[in-house]
Motif scaffolding. Sequence first.
Motif, PDB file in Angstrom:
ATOM      1  N   GLY A 120      51.685 -10.489  29.812  1.00 41.26           N
ATOM      2  CA  GLY A 120      51.970 -11.232  28.504  1.00 41.26           C
ATOM      3  C   GLY A 120      52.922 -12.486  28.390  1.00 41.26           C
ATOM      4  O   GLY A 120      53.498 -12.517  29.476  1.00 41.26           O
ATOM      5  N   ALA A 121      52.551 -13.418  27.755  1.00 39.64           N
ATOM      6  CA  ALA A 121      53.510 -14.553  27.714  1.00 39.64           C
ATOM      7  C   ALA A 121      54.814 -14.147  27.263  1.00 39.64           C
ATOM      8  O   ALA A 121      55.115 -13.191  26.438  1.00 39.64           O
ATOM      9  CB  ALA A 121      52.787 -15.365  26.374  1.00 39.64           C
ATOM     10  N   ALA A 122      55.492 -14.897  28.144  1.00 38.14           N
ATOM     11  CA  ALA A 122      57.225 -14.811  27.709  1.00 38.14           C
ATOM     12  C   ALA A 122      57.492 -15.025  26.301  1.00 38.14           C
ATOM     13  O   ALA A 122      57.106 -16.136  25.969  1.00 38.14           O
ATOM     14  CB  ALA A 122      58.144 -15.523  28.857  1.00 38.14           C
ATOM     15  N   ARG A 123      58.461 -14.383  25.833  1.00 36.74           N
ATOM     16  CA  ARG A 123      59.307 -15.092  24.427  1.00 36.74           C
ATOM     17  C   ARG A 123      60.083 -15.994  24.671  1.00 36.74           C
ATOM     18  O   ARG A 123      60.454 -16.473  25.761  1.00 36.74           O
ATOM     19  CB  ARG A 123      60.022 -13.807  23.915  1.00 36.74           C
ATOM     20  N   THR A 124      60.330 -16.563  23.505  1.00 32.13           N
ATOM     21  CA  THR A 124      61.259 -17.917  23.611  1.00 32.13           C
ATOM     22  C   THR A 124      62.439 -17.393  23.340  1.00 32.13           C
ATOM     23  O   THR A 124      62.874 -16.791  22.457  1.00 32.13           O
ATOM     24  CB  THR A 124      60.765 -18.952  22.293  1.00 32.13           C
ATOM     25  N   LEU A 125      63.624 -18.001  24.123  1.00 32.05           N
ATOM     26  CA  LEU A 125      64.923 -17.769  23.990  1.00 32.05           C
ATOM     27  C   LEU A 125      65.664 -19.040  23.126  1.00 32.05           C
ATOM     28  O   LEU A 125      65.741 -20.150  23.851  1.00 32.05           O
ATOM     29  CB  LEU A 125      65.490 -17.572  25.355  1.00 32.05           C
ATOM     30  N   GLN A 170      72.736 -15.632  35.733  1.00 30.73           N
ATOM     31  CA  GLN A 170      71.283 -16.226  36.173  1.00 30.73           C
ATOM     32  C   GLN A 170      70.350 -15.087  36.091  1.00 30.73           C
ATOM     33  O   GLN A 170      70.570 -13.771  36.268  1.00 30.73           O
ATOM     34  CB  GLN A 170      71.484 -16.399  37.636  1.00 30.73           C
ATOM     35  N   GLY A 171      69.239 -15.465  35.752  1.00 29.17           N
ATOM     36  CA  GLY A 171      68.037 -14.293  35.401  1.00 29.17           C
ATOM     37  C   GLY A 171      66.814 -15.260  35.087  1.00 29.17           C
ATOM     38  O   GLY A 171      66.499 -16.166  35.130  1.00 29.17           O
ATOM     39  N   ASN A 172      66.051 -14.495  34.223  1.00 26.18           N
ATOM     40  CA  ASN A 172      64.795 -14.858  33.784  1.00 26.18           C
ATOM     41  C   ASN A 172      64.180 -14.087  32.468  1.00 26.18           C
ATOM     42  O   ASN A 172      64.968 -12.894  32.011  1.00 26.18           O
ATOM     43  CB  ASN A 172      63.658 -14.913  34.712  1.00 26.18           C
ATOM     44  N   ILE A 173      63.134 -14.433  31.826  1.00 25.59           N
ATOM     45  CA  ILE A 173      62.586 -13.846  30.901  1.00 25.59           C
ATOM     46  C   ILE A 173      61.291 -13.208  31.268  1.00 25.59           C
ATOM     47  O   ILE A 173      60.627 -14.113  32.142  1.00 25.59           O
ATOM     48  CB  ILE A 173      62.245 -14.883  29.401  1.00 25.59           C
ATOM     49  N   ASP A 176      58.658  -9.633  26.824  1.00 30.01           N
ATOM     50  CA  ASP A 176      59.530  -9.678  25.810  1.00 30.01           C
ATOM     51  C   ASP A 176      61.205  -9.269  26.064  1.00 30.01           C
ATOM     52  O   ASP A 176      61.923  -9.211  25.137  1.00 30.01           O
ATOM     53  CB  ASP A 176      59.301  -8.582  24.443  1.00 30.01           C
ATOM     54  N   SER A 177      61.275  -9.411  27.047  1.00 27.04           N
ATOM     55  CA  SER A 177      62.926  -9.137  27.409  1.00 27.04           C
ATOM     56  C   SER A 177      63.520 -10.418  28.500  1.00 27.04           C
ATOM     57  O   SER A 177      62.968 -11.228  29.037  1.00 27.04           O
ATOM     58  CB  SER A 177      62.784  -7.879  28.482  1.00 27.04           C
ATOM     59  N   LEU A 178      65.026 -10.304  28.052  1.00 21.43           N
ATOM     60  CA  LEU A 178      65.829 -11.104  28.885  1.00 21.43           C
ATOM     61  C   LEU A 178      66.601 -10.233  29.877  1.00 21.43           C
ATOM     62  O   LEU A 178      66.969  -9.266  29.714  1.00 21.43           O
ATOM     63  CB  LEU A 178      66.970 -11.568  27.933  1.00 21.43           C
ATOM     64  N   TYR A 179      66.665 -10.765  31.022  1.00 26.50           N
ATOM     65  CA  TYR A 179      67.320 -10.188  32.364  1.00 26.50           C
ATOM     66  C   TYR A 179      68.380 -11.180  32.830  1.00 26.50           C
ATOM     67  O   TYR A 179      67.931 -12.237  33.093  1.00 26.50           O
ATOM     68  CB  TYR A 179      66.422  -9.653  33.125  1.00 26.50           C
ATOM     69  N   ALA A 192      68.295  -7.179  27.377  1.00 23.15           N
ATOM     70  CA  ALA A 192      67.894  -7.044  26.121  1.00 23.15           C
ATOM     71  C   ALA A 192      66.501  -7.420  25.608  1.00 23.15           C
ATOM     72  O   ALA A 192      65.924  -8.342  26.449  1.00 23.15           O
ATOM     73  CB  ALA A 192      68.924  -8.159  25.388  1.00 23.15           C
ATOM     74  N   ARG A 193      65.964  -7.128  24.673  1.00 24.18           N
ATOM     75  CA  ARG A 193      64.562  -7.513  24.189  1.00 24.18           C
ATOM     76  C   ARG A 193      64.813  -8.651  23.358  1.00 24.18           C
ATOM     77  O   ARG A 193      65.983  -8.772  22.403  1.00 24.18           O
ATOM     78  CB  ARG A 193      64.107  -6.285  23.130  1.00 24.18           C
ATOM     79  N   ILE A 194      63.862  -9.431  23.253  1.00 24.83           N
ATOM     80  CA  ILE A 194      63.900 -10.674  22.489  1.00 24.83           C
ATOM     81  C   ILE A 194      62.856 -10.376  21.343  1.00 24.83           C
ATOM     82  O   ILE A 194      61.589 -10.162  21.435  1.00 24.83           O
ATOM     83  CB  ILE A 194      63.397 -12.048  23.207  1.00 24.83           C
ATOM     84  N   LYS A 195      63.327 -10.445  20.079  1.00 28.20           N
ATOM     85  CA  LYS A 195      62.537 -10.154  18.979  1.00 28.20           C
ATOM     86  C   LYS A 195      62.723 -11.270  17.845  1.00 28.20           C
ATOM     87  O   LYS A 195      63.757 -11.276  17.132  1.00 28.20           O
ATOM     88  CB  LYS A 195      62.705  -8.792  18.409  1.00 28.20           C
TER      89      LYS A 195
END
Length: 393
Positions: A120-125, A170-173, A176-179, A192-195
């Motif tokens: 699925g599409a990545a969430r916006t941070l 350093q990481g990526n989305i 629905d999650s940030l790593y 963490a989850r991006i909601k």
Amino acid sequence: MKIKLLLFLFLPFLSMAQETLWRLEIPSEGGAIPVHLLLTNDGKAFAINAGEKLEFDRVFTVEDKLHLRMELYDLELILAIKDGKLNGILNKRGADMLYRQVAFTGTANDPARFKNRAAGAARTLAPKYQIAFKNESSGKESPAIGVFEVNNGQVNGSFLTNTGDYRYLQGNISGDSLYLSALGSTAVMYKARIKGDSLTGGISYTPFGKGSAFSGVKNDSYALADASKLTFLKEGNDRFNFSFKDINGTDVSLSDPRFRGKVTVVQILGTWCPNCLDETRFLTEYKKENPGIEIIGLAFERSAEPSFAYPKIARFIERFGVDYPVLLAGTTQDAGEKLPQLNHVMAFPTSIIVDRKGQVRKIHTGFTGPGTGSYYDEYRKEFAAFIQQLQAE
């Protein structure tokens, strides 16, 4: 006998190597912590975190194993590389002075930090979040700011707190999650989850346990407490003094002739402390460009035994080209006792700025380092302006 660092050229398992980026997977309770390690063909090694190349102090071999050491962090990676495969051991001494080990693996020339974990599409941070870290044992919450830069799903960022920052992450989305992850004083990972405008269910991990939980909400205007009001002189004190020994056994005091009539920064630090190392780079560079200022470092170490602490301080001085005295002041546990004029020692580092007359003019708790981007730029500007003001008086 000092070991030369050009050993890569002569090792059988690296004889054909050029500069190689290794993606390490270090196990933790929350899953593999991915970090990057750069081995160069001139015998150097670097941990790669966002915009930082953090160099290992020593690179040497024992039999068929390659050893990489970060002396101040008491961290060692022991690597076996054969047929394009890497197997290793992470060896880390903790605050309790005990060593712990964990095995890991590595893959060559793999620049991806976290693999795509969700469809699925990545969430916006958002660029900035108001964060609360929660100690799951005590239930105590600590405020923080999360700052992030996103480029095609790749994320660089950090967390700022009242006692310092979490340096380069350093990481990526993914979905629905940030790593986020980093390799420095140890390996660490944040998930963490991006909601919507919130971060939920956040948790941090190292190879040796679970860290604090965290959550956050987008808040462009959020600010932490004023760092100049958290630590202060107790009532009835307007001056600050001490006497501790340097690595040569010489007593040094703020009242010594060297410091009289000069603006002086007293740096409360530990050679084990990542934020202290960032502050030391900054102060050392600033002093070179502004030789009228004086600096004294007060080192509080994991052990005050000279056989342990003095080599750490000597390595600290050598690594950063420190040209000001660094004194062994005690252990991390007795900092408040050794500096009784202060209400407390809340953070390593803490900087005490003394004017030409010997009066304390500002005490800054923590340090906002280069991993925080514009926050670091603002700190440098404010520091320089304040020092110039005091020098002009």
